[in-house]
Enzyme design. Structure first.
Site, PDB file in Angstrom:
ATOM      1  N   LYS A  75       0.883  -1.167   0.000  1.00  0.00           N
ATOM      2  CA  LYS A  75       0.000   0.000   0.000  1.00  0.00           C
ATOM      3  C   LYS A  75       0.921   1.217   0.000  1.00  0.00           C
ATOM      4  O   LYS A  75       1.429   1.633   1.028  1.00  0.00           O
ATOM      5  CB  LYS A  75      -0.869  -0.031   1.263  1.00  0.00           C
ATOM      6  N   CYS A 130      13.620  10.638   7.387  1.00  0.00           N
ATOM      7  CA  CYS A 130      13.574  10.417   8.841  1.00  0.00           C
ATOM      8  C   CYS A 130      14.964  10.402   9.456  1.00  0.00           C
ATOM      9  O   CYS A 130      15.100  10.591  10.660  1.00  0.00           O
ATOM     10  CB  CYS A 130      12.829   9.124   9.140  1.00  0.00           C
ATOM     11  N   GLU A 160      10.180  16.689  14.741  1.00  0.00           N
ATOM     12  CA  GLU A 160      10.927  16.450  13.507  1.00  0.00           C
ATOM     13  C   GLU A 160      10.430  17.440  12.450  1.00  0.00           C
ATOM     14  O   GLU A 160       9.243  17.466  12.129  1.00  0.00           O
ATOM     15  CB  GLU A 160      10.628  15.014  13.061  1.00  0.00           C
ATOM     16  N   GLU A 187       9.390   1.535  10.916  1.00  0.00           N
ATOM     17  CA  GLU A 187      10.462   2.526  10.717  1.00  0.00           C
ATOM     18  C   GLU A 187       9.785   3.877  10.846  1.00  0.00           C
ATOM     19  O   GLU A 187       9.106   4.329   9.924  1.00  0.00           O
ATOM     20  CB  GLU A 187      11.073   2.388   9.313  1.00  0.00           C
TER      21      GLU A 187
HETATM   22  P1  ADP Z   1       2.786  11.469   6.320  1.00  0.00           P
HETATM   23  O1  ADP Z   1       1.991  12.287   7.293  1.00  0.00           O
HETATM   24  O2  ADP Z   1       4.161  11.954   6.135  1.00  0.00           O
HETATM   25  O3  ADP Z   1       2.098  11.218   5.027  1.00  0.00           O
HETATM   26  P2  ADP Z   1       1.933   8.932   7.334  1.00  0.00           P
HETATM   27  O4  ADP Z   1       2.464   8.124   8.453  1.00  0.00           O
HETATM   28  O5  ADP Z   1       0.565   9.511   7.470  1.00  0.00           O
HETATM   29  O6  ADP Z   1       3.002  10.061   7.041  1.00  0.00           O
HETATM   30  O7  ADP Z   1       1.945   8.089   5.982  1.00  0.00           O
HETATM   31  C1  ADP Z   1       2.807   7.006   5.732  1.00  0.00           C
HETATM   32  C2  ADP Z   1       2.000   5.880   5.123  1.00  0.00           C
HETATM   33  O8  ADP Z   1       1.029   5.483   6.080  1.00  0.00           O
HETATM   34  C3  ADP Z   1       1.232   6.249   3.871  1.00  0.00           C
HETATM   35  O9  ADP Z   1       1.241   5.141   2.995  1.00  0.00           O
HETATM   36  C4  ADP Z   1      -0.169   6.499   4.393  1.00  0.00           C
HETATM   37  O10 ADP Z   1      -1.177   6.296   3.430  1.00  0.00           O
HETATM   38  C5  ADP Z   1      -0.251   5.444   5.468  1.00  0.00           C
HETATM   39  N1  ADP Z   1      -1.268   5.694   6.495  1.00  0.00           N
HETATM   40  C6  ADP Z   1      -1.705   6.861   6.983  1.00  0.00           C
HETATM   41  N2  ADP Z   1      -2.688   6.664   7.902  1.00  0.00           N
HETATM   42  C7  ADP Z   1      -2.860   5.317   7.995  1.00  0.00           C
HETATM   43  C8  ADP Z   1      -3.716   4.453   8.767  1.00  0.00           C
HETATM   44  N3  ADP Z   1      -4.610   4.941   9.628  1.00  0.00           N
HETATM   45  N4  ADP Z   1      -3.616   3.128   8.574  1.00  0.00           N
HETATM   46  C9  ADP Z   1      -2.722   2.608   7.700  1.00  0.00           C
HETATM   47  N5  ADP Z   1      -1.889   3.366   6.963  1.00  0.00           N
HETATM   48  C10 ADP Z   1      -1.946   4.697   7.102  1.00  0.00           C
END
Ligand code: ADP
Length: 494
Positions: free
Chosen positions: A191, A302, A397, A268
């Site tokens: 995903k 990161c 960060e 990570e």
């Molecule tokens: P950023 O805020 O930098 O986009 P995220 O941690 O939100 O960082 O995003 C990293 C990944 O996690 C992306 O692939 C995003 O779609 C996914 N993501 C965000 N929210 C969720 C969630 N509730 N469950 C699973 N994956 C998520």
């Protein structure tokens, strides 16, 4: 103050346009969302729509999990040499198509074309590395305490793995996880970040060309349904592991959600890397290291330096040399050959760095260079001095091109400051005193330390953090273990 902005934009051209795939990938087929929904992907440099991809929901993700489950047994039962050959074929495909892959990456992420090319090549090293590692998943024979007995330890693939990846390294974060999982004998549902699906889909196309059997690799795209899709990956009994790279907040949520099925999880997460320059350092090399560590991917990494601590006697000199180097950057569209640094990913990122700079300045920081946004998602690389621990950047960060310089007096003082964080991903320092090098490397509370270097990532070394920066390691001889279960066989009656 620098106002360098590159403007000559060549529109991206593909040698092989069929790598720019616009559907999701399940069971080796290009598919749309069952609902027919799509979402738009935006070029961060121009803010124009690049294209649309399927907006998938729980129903679609279940299809992908089903495909990965059906493919698992056969994939796991191949010989290690077979899996090695598939991965090496993919490695060749990536290198053969590296220019198109870099074009896709710049288009959706914004980083300069050269940086994108660097990421594609770096990402490919993991595919090659884990192709080789797949042949070295050794078990063990342990002396038994009983007569006529043998203790045998076998390594078996965990099963179907859900991989969730971020937008800052849209290709390498996928290859780093996927190749270890596939090498171990797992099958995957990927995903990718909603902002950068095309790099993932291009890798899927290359997987077909490399002959991967159906269901081994699946890519689902989603934006607004991410919460349900994430929950499904964490709670579906057919998924045996989650491997995630992204924000700490989402990482913690995934861990919580995974507890219902006690799913194995690797994370990570965010960092808050200290970067320390002691007064016995080679300043030229420290400036170079700080530039590479802080401004790669516009600081959207990161492991980027977040807090730069400089010993007082060299503070002014280091600050002015750093600002001087930054004044040579060309910010602009990643396709402009003059561009050294691209845009940030979106307005949320621009707003965050703006807030960080404003907060620091309001509390007494000085802007040596940059400090403002250009148009759209562009922000000028910035050097701030007079930083103090009360400023927000110290604990948050920044994930942007802000080099925040703090002054310190003694080693004891800086070690306390450096470790005063719930995060523990990477830490860096420059010193020519061998005793100090061992001492500080040992005392930094992080998973990865750069001593006299600002670049620590490579496929040979274990990547990962401690404290709230995550669980598990990627790359290296350890990375494959994250996708393996140990099975102990007690053999009696011999
Ligand atoms: P950023 O805020 O930098 O986009 P995220 O941690 O939100 O960082 O995003 C990293 C990944 O996690 C992306 O692939 C995003 O779609 C996914 N993501 C965000 N929210 C969720 C969630 N509730 N469950 C699973 N994956 C998520």
């Amino acid at each position: 103050m620098s106002r360098n902005f590159a403007t000559e934009i060549k529109s991206p051209k593909f040698k092989d346009p069929s790598l720019f795939c616009k559907s999701a990938f399940i069971n080796n087929e290009w598919v749309n969302a069952k609902s027919g929904e799509t979402y738009s992907v935006i070029d961060p440099a121009t803010e124009n729509e690049i294209g649309k991809v399927p907006e998938m929901n729980v129903e679609d993700i279940r299809e992908a999990i089903k495909a990965a489950k059906s493919a698992f047994k056969e994939w796991a039962n191949l010989t290690a040499k077979n899996r090695h050959d598939f991965l090496l074929a993919l490695h060749s495909q990536i290198l053969e198509n590296q220019n198109d892959l870099a074009t896709i990456l710049t288009l959706e992420n914004g980083k300069s074309y050269n940086e994108s090319l660097g990421e594609i090549r770096y990402g490919a090293t993991f595919v090659e590395w884990f192709a080789q590692e797949s042949r070295r998943v050794y078990g063990d024979v342990i002396p038994s305490p009983f007569k006529n007995h043998k203790i045998i330890v076998e390594k078996q693939p965990i099963g179907v793995v859900g991989l969730i990846t971020p937008w800052n390294f849209p290709s390498a974060m996928i290859t780093r996880k996927v190749s270890a999982a596939l090498a171990a004998g797992c099958t995957v549902v990927i995903k990718p970040a909603p902002e950068t699906p095309y790099s993932a889909l291009a890798l899927a196309e290359l997987a077909i060309r490399s002959g991967f059997p159906k269901g081994v690799i699946n890519v689902v795209t989603t934006d607004k349904h991410i919460k349900e899709v994430g929950l499904e990956l964490c709670t579906n009994l057919d998924v045996k592991k989650i491997s995630f790279t992204g924000s700490s907040a989402v990482g913690k949520l995934l861990m919580e959600q995974s507890s219902s099925t006690l799913k194995n999880i690797s994370l990570e997460l965010g960092g808050n890397a200290p970067f320390i320059i002691f007064d016995d350092a080679d300043i030229d090399s420290a400036v170079e290291g700080a530039i590479a560590c802080k401004f790669r991917a516009m600081g959207q990494a990161c492991i980027a330096a977040n807090r730069i601590y400089v010993q007082s006697s060299i503070y002014a000199e280091f600050a002015s040399r750093l600002a001087d180097k930054v004044s040579g950057f060309q910010v602009g569209n990643g396709f402009d050959p003059k561009t050294t640094h691209g845009p940030l990913i979106n307005q949320r990122a621009v707003n965050k760095v703006t807030r960080h700079v404003e907060d620091a300045v309001a509390k007494g920081a000085e802007i040596l260079i940059g400090g403002t946004k250009h148009t759209g998602n562009f922000f000028y690389p910035t050097v701030l001095t007079n930083m103090t621990k009360e400023m927000v950047i110290t604990s948050e960060e920044t994930f942007g091109p802000i080099a925040a310089l703090y002054k310190f007096e003694t080693e004891d003082e800086v070690m306390k400051l450096a470790n005063d964080s719930p995060y523990g991903l990477a830490g860096y320092f420059y010193s020519r005193d061998i005793g100090r090098c061992w001492r500080v490397a040992n005392a930094l509370e992080v998973g990865m330390v750069g001593v006299n270097t600002g670049i620590i990532h490579n496929c040979e070394a274990p990547f990962g953090g401690i404290k709230e920066s995550g669980l598990g390691r990627e790359g290296s001889k350890y990375g494959i273990d994250d996708f393996i279960d140990l099975k102990y066989v007690s053999m009696g009656g011999l």
